[in-house]
Write a protein that holds these residues in place. Structure first.
Motif, mmCIF file in Angstrom:
data_model
loop_
_atom_site.group_PDB
_atom_site.id
_atom_site.type_symbol
_atom_site.label_atom_id
_atom_site.label_comp_id
_atom_site.label_asym_id
_atom_site.label_seq_id
_atom_site.Cartn_x
_atom_site.Cartn_y
_atom_site.Cartn_z
ATOM 1 N N VAL A 251 -4.338 4.426 -21.150
ATOM 2 C CA VAL A 251 -3.864 3.116 -21.585
ATOM 3 C C VAL A 251 -3.097 2.461 -20.446
ATOM 4 O O VAL A 251 -2.669 3.125 -19.507
ATOM 5 C CB VAL A 251 -2.954 3.197 -22.834
ATOM 6 C CG1 VAL A 251 -3.728 3.649 -24.035
ATOM 7 C CG2 VAL A 251 -1.775 4.101 -22.582
ATOM 8 N N THR B 30 -1.104 4.236 -17.287
ATOM 9 C CA THR B 30 -1.163 3.943 -15.865
ATOM 10 C C THR B 30 -1.116 2.442 -15.652
ATOM 11 O O THR B 30 -1.507 1.665 -16.516
ATOM 12 C CB THR B 30 -2.434 4.517 -15.220
ATOM 13 O OG1 THR B 30 -2.437 4.139 -13.845
ATOM 14 C CG2 THR B 30 -3.689 3.974 -15.877
ATOM 15 N N LYS B 31 -0.588 2.061 -14.500
ATOM 16 C CA LYS B 31 -0.637 0.649 -14.133
ATOM 17 C C LYS B 31 -1.847 0.399 -13.258
ATOM 18 O O LYS B 31 -2.289 -0.722 -13.104
ATOM 19 C CB LYS B 31 0.618 0.266 -13.344
ATOM 20 C CG LYS B 31 1.887 0.436 -14.114
ATOM 21 C CD LYS B 31 3.071 -0.059 -13.327
ATOM 22 C CE LYS B 31 3.197 -1.545 -13.465
ATOM 23 N NZ LYS B 31 3.442 -1.957 -14.838
ATOM 24 N N ASP B 32 -2.337 1.479 -12.681
ATOM 25 C CA ASP B 32 -3.389 1.319 -11.692
ATOM 26 C C ASP B 32 -4.757 1.569 -12.310
ATOM 27 O O ASP B 32 -5.417 2.565 -12.045
ATOM 28 C CB ASP B 32 -3.153 2.277 -10.524
ATOM 29 C CG ASP B 32 -4.061 1.945 -9.355
ATOM 30 O OD1 ASP B 32 -4.729 0.899 -9.412
ATOM 31 O OD2 ASP B 32 -4.097 2.730 -8.402
ATOM 32 N N ILE B 33 -5.184 0.639 -13.143
ATOM 33 C CA ILE B 33 -6.460 0.765 -13.827
ATOM 34 C C ILE B 33 -7.611 0.855 -12.835
ATOM 35 O O ILE B 33 -8.559 1.603 -13.021
ATOM 36 C CB ILE B 33 -6.660 -0.462 -14.753
ATOM 37 C CG1 ILE B 33 -5.702 -0.353 -15.914
ATOM 38 C CG2 ILE B 33 -8.067 -0.571 -15.245
ATOM 39 C CD1 ILE B 33 -5.813 0.926 -16.655
ATOM 40 N N ARG B 34 -7.521 0.083 -11.786
ATOM 41 C CA ARG B 34 -8.648 0.022 -10.858
ATOM 42 C C ARG B 34 -8.970 1.414 -10.317
ATOM 43 O O ARG B 34 -10.111 1.842 -10.319
ATOM 44 C CB ARG B 34 -8.347 -0.942 -9.711
ATOM 45 C CG ARG B 34 -9.538 -1.239 -8.857
ATOM 46 C CD ARG B 34 -9.389 -2.552 -8.121
ATOM 47 N NE ARG B 34 -8.074 -2.665 -7.507
ATOM 48 C CZ ARG B 34 -7.773 -2.115 -6.337
ATOM 49 N NH1 ARG B 34 -8.673 -1.432 -5.670
ATOM 50 N NH2 ARG B 34 -6.575 -2.269 -5.834
ATOM 51 N N PHE C 1 -11.965 2.698 -12.523
ATOM 52 C CA PHE C 1 -13.153 2.232 -11.835
ATOM 53 C C PHE C 1 -13.454 2.992 -10.557
ATOM 54 O O PHE C 1 -14.585 2.996 -10.091
ATOM 55 C CB PHE C 1 -13.036 0.729 -11.554
ATOM 56 C CG PHE C 1 -12.917 -0.071 -12.818
ATOM 57 C CD1 PHE C 1 -13.993 -0.155 -13.687
ATOM 58 C CD2 PHE C 1 -11.742 -0.693 -13.163
ATOM 59 C CE1 PHE C 1 -13.900 -0.869 -14.857
ATOM 60 C CE2 PHE C 1 -11.629 -1.408 -14.338
ATOM 61 C CZ PHE C 1 -12.713 -1.491 -15.188
ATOM 62 N N ILE D 47 -19.011 -2.992 -12.101
ATOM 63 C CA ILE D 47 -18.289 -1.803 -12.550
ATOM 64 C C ILE D 47 -17.780 -1.911 -13.964
ATOM 65 O O ILE D 47 -17.045 -1.077 -14.432
ATOM 66 C CB ILE D 47 -17.102 -1.510 -11.611
ATOM 67 C CG1 ILE D 47 -16.260 -2.770 -11.446
ATOM 68 C CG2 ILE D 47 -17.614 -1.004 -10.280
ATOM 69 C CD1 ILE D 47 -15.037 -2.531 -10.624
ATOM 70 N N GLY D 48 -18.200 -2.962 -14.675
ATOM 71 C CA GLY D 48 -17.628 -3.178 -15.999
ATOM 72 C C GLY D 48 -18.127 -2.220 -17.062
ATOM 73 O O GLY D 48 -17.534 -2.103 -18.121
ATOM 74 N N MET E 237 -17.955 0.605 -18.731
ATOM 75 C CA MET E 237 -17.013 1.717 -18.772
ATOM 76 C C MET E 237 -17.501 2.873 -19.612
ATOM 77 O O MET E 237 -16.973 3.971 -19.529
ATOM 78 C CB MET E 237 -15.652 1.220 -19.258
ATOM 79 C CG MET E 237 -14.960 0.395 -18.189
ATOM 80 S SD MET E 237 -13.561 -0.542 -18.810
ATOM 81 C CE MET E 237 -14.355 -1.954 -19.481
ATOM 82 N N PRO F 145 1.227 2.466 -7.188
ATOM 83 C CA PRO F 145 -0.204 2.402 -7.474
ATOM 84 C C PRO F 145 -0.651 0.961 -7.728
ATOM 85 O O PRO F 145 0.127 0.135 -8.165
ATOM 86 C CB PRO F 145 -0.349 3.237 -8.744
ATOM 87 C CG PRO F 145 1.004 3.269 -9.348
ATOM 88 C CD PRO F 145 1.981 3.140 -8.229
ATOM 89 N N GLY F 146 -1.905 0.716 -7.449
ATOM 90 C CA GLY F 146 -2.472 -0.604 -7.718
ATOM 91 C C GLY F 146 -2.059 -1.624 -6.683
ATOM 92 O O GLY F 146 -1.393 -1.298 -5.702
ATOM 93 N N ASP G 289 -4.831 -6.608 -9.162
ATOM 94 C CA ASP G 289 -5.107 -6.084 -10.502
ATOM 95 C C ASP G 289 -4.513 -6.951 -11.596
ATOM 96 O O ASP G 289 -5.034 -6.987 -12.709
ATOM 97 C CB ASP G 289 -4.564 -4.654 -10.635
ATOM 98 C CG ASP G 289 -5.251 -3.728 -9.655
ATOM 99 O OD1 ASP G 289 -6.241 -4.169 -9.053
ATOM 100 O OD2 ASP G 289 -4.803 -2.589 -9.495
ATOM 101 N N VAL H 59 -10.573 -6.739 -13.699
ATOM 102 C CA VAL H 59 -11.190 -5.790 -12.771
ATOM 103 C C VAL H 59 -12.579 -5.373 -13.239
ATOM 104 O O VAL H 59 -13.495 -5.187 -12.447
ATOM 105 C CB VAL H 59 -10.292 -4.548 -12.592
ATOM 106 C CG1 VAL H 59 -10.877 -3.614 -11.567
ATOM 107 C CG2 VAL H 59 -8.902 -4.960 -12.190
ATOM 108 N N ALA H 60 -12.738 -5.266 -14.568
ATOM 109 C CA ALA H 60 -14.014 -4.796 -15.109
ATOM 110 C C ALA H 60 -15.162 -5.730 -14.740
ATOM 111 O O ALA H 60 -16.287 -5.295 -14.523
ATOM 112 C CB ALA H 60 -13.916 -4.664 -16.624
#
Lengths: 559, 318, 298
Positions: free
Chosen positions: A408, A439-443, A447, A479-480, A482, B31-32, B36, B41-42
């Motif tokens: 999340v 996480t804040k770093d979704i990328r 991905f 990359i969408g 998922m 991070p990130g 973002d 991003v998707a």
């Protein structure tokens, strides 16, 4: 009082000129008003005054409107945030507008034709439109805009995606322009109505360069006044405005003198500011406050469901055991979205059933209630795969525990992280151990590293072809997807849907897509996000467009 | 004396630069990146993201980013926000006044309430006033500030409607946030002042003054109080820093403008130039405040010499 | 920051003037002390054996009993998942105490070591260490913790690390001051002339004599750390766990204040009560351990 009849006359004139449009506009308006009113009891009680009541009611006043977060930029071509679009909509117009019935109607363009091969469009433009800075609106300006979107220096991402497959444009005469596409697209015309493809003033954009987002100039019903960081954005009425789209009744300049958007992140403060009268409206009302505001005669609660892709939990098929259909089906039966919606949103959000939200073109209503949560079924599905409950209640197979990595994001938007907390308990019952990771770093996490079993996402869109981003076999670079679902028939439907001209067949294709996604347990749909606004009683006629963005053209403040 | 001052300025500069580098490194490790929070991003092809990162310069290695940043800094350029492309310096300048206002008023409330309650509490030792004062003091330091802030907001703004719930224009918007912060500060001060008052009051010279027949009032306010205030003054610098840090939370709760909210937002969205700018500012403020505190310290109590303290504590600060 | 204040209370006094005090303590002090000790013992009991003290499992959700006000069945009411708030508070004590104690332990050990080395060795080492501490102090503790917590990612240990970082400077300065004061005392100088090694002197004489203020500061700091941790939850870098800590409960429950006040009020009171008790104990310890005050307390 001299001015009012004038406005009325012009309005009437335009009504006559574009009668068919106006007619559909009326029905559209009713639709929109009801959308808000059906959930907000107070709003439904308001008669919606047409142009004729303009003289009776007062004009003027400033509407203060509390937003949750701050826009990053007010440059339509650059920002992709919904909050930016809400403000951008007040200052900018588009070539066309999309109505709730999915038809595309004129706005700054009066008419258009599509070439037989679907590779070009010719637009005729309104001739009476001026930007706030006096720059005339014409074909040259439109060309500048679209070329600006595809210019990498603009750093526009959302706008770029919406404009594709645009290739170039050609000015035919001062008010006629031809747009050329690299391939046909059924979504293209509708996308031109998106806030990100608003038309900006070429003079101002060239002058401000990178900082246009702080000094936006458009053709919209309101002009930019000032933006104080973390405090407020102020816009004032554009007195010359005369080209409102069919979504609103008032085609002329707005009744309000201006709008002040305040940025108030803390829930209690934002809602409290309306309760204490410091603001006249506040967006994003937490579900727990909805009931109290609805029953209080001093306030109105407006609600507009957004359309696009609902909040869905994508199941990653690249990872075991979720590559097996039965394991995914176990999740489908084990996750009780009905309880989640009832618990967290207390009936203010609707449960989602499909990959599309209701109100989208091609939405398949037959999927509603088609799957009921069933822990026993989930248990037997997992047992059939050889996952047997261990002593601690968690299933095991070949010495491996059945765990699910549920990623999340932070911050906890729309209580999405609370959904994870509930799912954790629900799946524990069928023997799955859920590891919730924030996480804040979704990328990177999602991905790049592909390190998740379940990840939730939603998207706002006006056209079902957007499903391709999330369900088409991922070509290199996109990359969408998922879930990592990859099925030839799914790809074929999505590709045909993007170009199919016959609406009936197109809807059929998207129904196939939605059914495939349900039958193969590609994801679990959870909720449809409603945009909620609490206003003081005195705020009348606040409307919403199909994407759930507020429209201020008709708003009046009564004493 | 001059040498000492110069030495302190040099070491202060060193401290400011190092803290800037430290924050730079932490932010780099975050991070990130800002993109973002700007795009979906998707739905964005990786090559588009890569080119955006390149344009923002966040794809460069750390040493090069550091060199770029400090190179610009030497020319007086704090850079532009990655998120909004605005220059950082005017951004900070615009957000500074509301933050300083809030911190100053909070500090004033802390001082007035803290000193008054502390003194009263010591004079009326074990009486009801003492108990009330100490309770207020403990309450102030034992509640999370966002919680007490929201409680004040619910009562005084939403229920009673006395003060606005949000905004940063005018003294009325200052009332609730500064009260929240001020009472926390007062909580610390009450304890300090009370203790030091009690200590001073048991000093032999006070006993002697009493024996000489001075009125209790004169003993208290003319002699005891003056000496008891010294420890309180030494913590003003600390308290000021605390009040400034408290604005981070208060500005979010009460939807005020200010650098506290600006930097916490910037940290969360990894907007490095903004974070750097504010940290630089905060480091300078810290260094200056401490210099002032040390100076005033030796001025109030001549026995403490700047030189002596400098030697004793290694040059800087407290 | 709170630790820094406490530090200053102590340093300020020591540096400024010798004092003699008498009869400082009110009679009721004992009552307060016992109450504080009892509260801490209760919370410790909750942390050690929550399953004995909590009426329900803390993760048990029920969509039929959402946000119910306090009653006999649920003395603290239920939250927005239908969980029992009392049980959540009981179970939440474990992580909350952990955040408070662990971050002070780490901060105290690291800061104490830095301060001791700095003060005892002196010279260049001292200068470098103290500048480093200054650097840490220029960044407001909340922001430092916010940045570090987001850099490390959300987890309980990372939160502890982030919070403890901000407590290092206070401990370092205090320990350094202590060490400096003691190492120049006549008996230390004397034992050096007798030929005891530097380390031996430190271990036998300096360290034991310099520890007590550190212990006091650590006790007082536990409360501050818990508050900082809850502040991080408020700013959005809290830890999402099956059983949330008090700060997280308070932070998540705050938007329900107007409709269900009990959800965040009880965790908030738990925090306040714990911080308060720890402060009372810390004050008492300070009086007990201060050689110049020994014998006066009680």
């Amino acid at each position: 009082m001299v001015k009012l009849p004038k406005t009325f006359k012009t309005a009437a004139l335009i009504l006559l000129l574009v009668l068919p449009v106006a007619l559909s506009a009326c029905s559209a308006n009713n639709g929109v008003a009801q959308e808000g009113g059906s959930s907000g009891a107070a709003a439904a009680a308001d008669p919606s005054p047409g142009a004729s009541s303009a003289e009776a009611s007062e004009t003027g006043g400033e509407l203060s409107y509390a937003l949750v977060s701050s826009p990053d930029s007010l440059d339509p071509h650059r920002s992709g945030l919904s909050v930016s679009s809400r403000v951008i909509r007040t200052m900018f117009d588009n070539l066309v507008v999309q109505l709730p019935d999915h038809t595309i109607q004129p706005w700054l363009a009066t008419e258009w034709t599509e070439s037989e091969d679907g590779l070009s469009y010719i637009f005729k433009l309104r001739q009476d439109v001026k930007f706030h800075d006096g720059t005339p609106f014409n074909a040259e300006a439109v060309k500048y805009n679209f070329d600006r979107v595809i210019d990498p220096n603009t750093k526009g991402v959302s706008a770029l995606a919406l404009l594709s497959p645009y290739e170039s444009s050609e000015v035919i005469d001062e008010y006629t322009i031809k747009l050329t596409l690299s391939k046909p697209s059924r979504a293209f015309l509708g996308n031109l109505s998106a806030a990100q493809l608003s038309i900006v003033s070429p003079t101002a954009a060239a002058q401000s360069g990178d900082r246009f987002g702080q000094h936006p100039v458009g053709t919209g019903p309101f002009k930019f006044v000032k933006w104080e960081d973390n405090s407020e954005i102020k816009v004032e009425r554009n007195p010359d405005y005369n080209w409102a789209p069919a979504l609103v009744d008032n085609k002329g300049s707005a009744y309000l003198d201006g709008i002040v958007f305040k940025i108030v992140p803390e829930d209690a403060t934002r809602i409290g500011s309306v309760q204490s009268g410091q603001a006249l409206a506040a967006e994003s009302v937490p579900p727990q406050n909805v009931a109290a505001l609805k029953s209080d005669p001093k306030f109105k609660l407006l609600q507009a469901n957004t359309i696009g892709l609902p909040y869905t939990l994508f199941i990653n098929q690249n990872r075991e055991p979720w590559n097996e259909l039965q394991a995914r089906q176990a999740l489908q039966y084990g996750i009780d979205a009905g309880t989640i919606v009832k618990t967290l949103y207390q009936g203010t959000y609707e449960q989602a059933w499909s990959a599309l939200t209701p109100g989208m073109f091609g939405y398949d209503a037959s999927l509603e209630n088609s799957i009921k949560p069933d822990a026993d079924k989930a248990d037997s599905l997992l047992e059939r795969l050889g996952w047997i409950k261990g002593p601690d209640g968690i299933r095991q197979k070949d010495g491996k525990r059945l765990t699910l990595r549920y990623v999340v994001t932070s911050p906890n938007r729309e209580k999405r992280n609370d959904i994870a907390v509930i799912v954790q308990q629900q799946l524990k019952k069928i023997g799955i151990e859920v590891e919730v990771v924030v996480t804040k770093d979704i990328r990177t996490e999602i991905f790049v590293n592909d390190n998740y079993d379940v990840f939730g996402n939603s998207d706002v869109s006006g056209d079902p072809s957007w499903l391709s981003v999330y369900y088409h076999t991922a070509p290199k670079g996109a990359i969408g997807n998922m879930s990592h679902v990859s099925a030839p028939e799914l790809d074929r439907w999505l590709e045909q849907g993007a170009v199919e001209k016959d609406d009936g067949r197109r809807a059929e294709l998207y129904r196939n897509v939605q059914q495939y996604i349900r039958d193969n347990a590609v994801m679990v749909p959870i909720y449809v996000f409603p945009y909620t606004v609490a206003t003081s009683r005195s705020v009348e006629n606040l409307k919403f467009d199909p994407l759930g963005f507020p429209l201020f053209n008709d708003v009046r403040l009564t004493k | 004396m001059v040498r000492v001052v110069i030495g302190r300025i040099v070491s202060s500069l060193l401290v400011v630069v190092s803290s800037s580098v430290l924050v730079f490194v932490i932010m780099y490790l975050l991070p990130g990146d800002p993109i973002d929070s700007m795009v979906n991003v998707a739905a964005t092809p990786p090559e588009v993201i890569a080119s955006l990162r390149h344009q923002l310069g966040v794809d460069k290695p750390l040493p090069q980013q550091l060199a770029d940043y400090f190179g610009k800094l030497l020319r007086g350029d704090l850079g532009t926000s990655l998120l909004t492309s605005e220059p950082v310096l005017p951004k900070i300048a615009a957000q500074l006044p509301p933050t300083l206002e809030l911190a100053a008023v909070s500090l004033a409330i802390a001082l007035i309430v803290g000193l008054a309650l502390g003194v009263l509490s010591a004079i009326h030792r074990n009486g009801p006033i003492d108990w009330i004062a100490r309770f207020v003091g403990l309450l102030g330091i034992s509640m999370p500030n966002f919680w007490s802030g929201i409680l004040l907001l619910l009562v005084f703004s939403i229920r009673l409607g006395w003060f606005p719930a949000m905004g940063s224009d005018g003294w009325r918007t200052l009332a609730l946030p500064s009260l929240t912060l001020g009472l926390i500060g007062a909580g610390f001060l009450v304890r300090i002042v009370r203790n030091s008052m009690l200590e001073v009051m048991s000093e032999p010279y006070i006993v002697m003054l009493r024996a000489k027949g001075l009125t209790e009032r004169a003993v208290m306010y003319r002699h005891a109080l003056r000496n008891a205030l010294i420890p309180a003054i030494t913590v003003i610098g600390l308290l000021a820093g605390d009040m400034l840090a408290g604005t981070v939370v208060m500005e979010t709760v009460f939807a005020r403008q200010g650098i506290g909210r600006m930097i916490s937002d910037a940290i969360l969205s990894k907007d490095m130039p903004v974070v750097q700018g504010v940290i630089l500012f905060s480091a300078v403020v810290y260094v200056v405040i401490n210099l002032l505190v040390d100076l005033s310290y030796s001025w109030i109590d001549p026995r403490v010499r700047l030189r002596h303290r400098t030697a004793d504590t290694g040059g800087a600060i407290r | 920051m709170r630790e820094r204040l406490n530090l200053n209370i102590m340093l300020g006094k020591r540096e400024l003037r010798p004092y003699r005090t008498g009869g400082l303590r009110p009679r009721s002090y004992n009552v307060l002390l016992i109450a504080a000790a009892a509260a801490i013992a209760w919370f410790a009991g909750c942390a050690i054996a929550p399953d004995w003290l909590a009426p329900y499992p803390p993760t048990e959700m029920s969509s039929d009993s959402l946000m119910q006000p306090p009653s006999w069945a649920h003395p603290f009411g239920t939250d927005y998942f239908g969980r029992d708030v009392l049980s959540l508070v009981v179970y939440g004590s474990r992580d909350s105490l952990f955040i408070g104690v662990a971050s002070i332990l780490i901060g105290g050990l690291a800061g104490g070591a830095i301060g001791a080395i700095s003060g005892y060795i002196g010279g260049l080492t001292d200068a470098v260490f103290m500048r480093a501490v200054d650097v840490l102090m220029t960044i407001p503790g909340v922001l430092l913790a916010l940045a570090v917590a987001s850099a490390l990612g959300p987890s309980l240990f990372n939160m502890v690390a982030a919070v403890s970082l901000g407590t290092i400077p206070g401990f370092a300065r205090l320990m350094r001051g202590q060490t400096l004061g003691i190492k120049n005392r006549p008996y230390i100088v004397a034992s050096r002339s007798v030929g005891v090694t530097r380390f031996g002197i430190y271990w036998k004489h300096v360290l034991p004599n310099s520890l007590s203020p550190l212990v006091v500061m650590a006790t007082l700091g536990i409360g501050g750390s818990i508050l900082t941790g809850s502040g991080l939850s408020f700013l959005g870098v809290g830890v999402l766990k099956e059983i949330p800590d008090w700060g997280e409960l308070l932070s998540q429950g705050r938007s329900y204040l107007t409709v269900a006040w009990w959800i965040c009020t009880f965790p908030g009171l738990a925090i306040a009560l714990l911080v308060l008790s720890v402060n009372v104990i810390g004050d008492w310890l300070r009086d007990r351990l201060d050689p110049r005050r020994r014998g006066e307390a009680n």
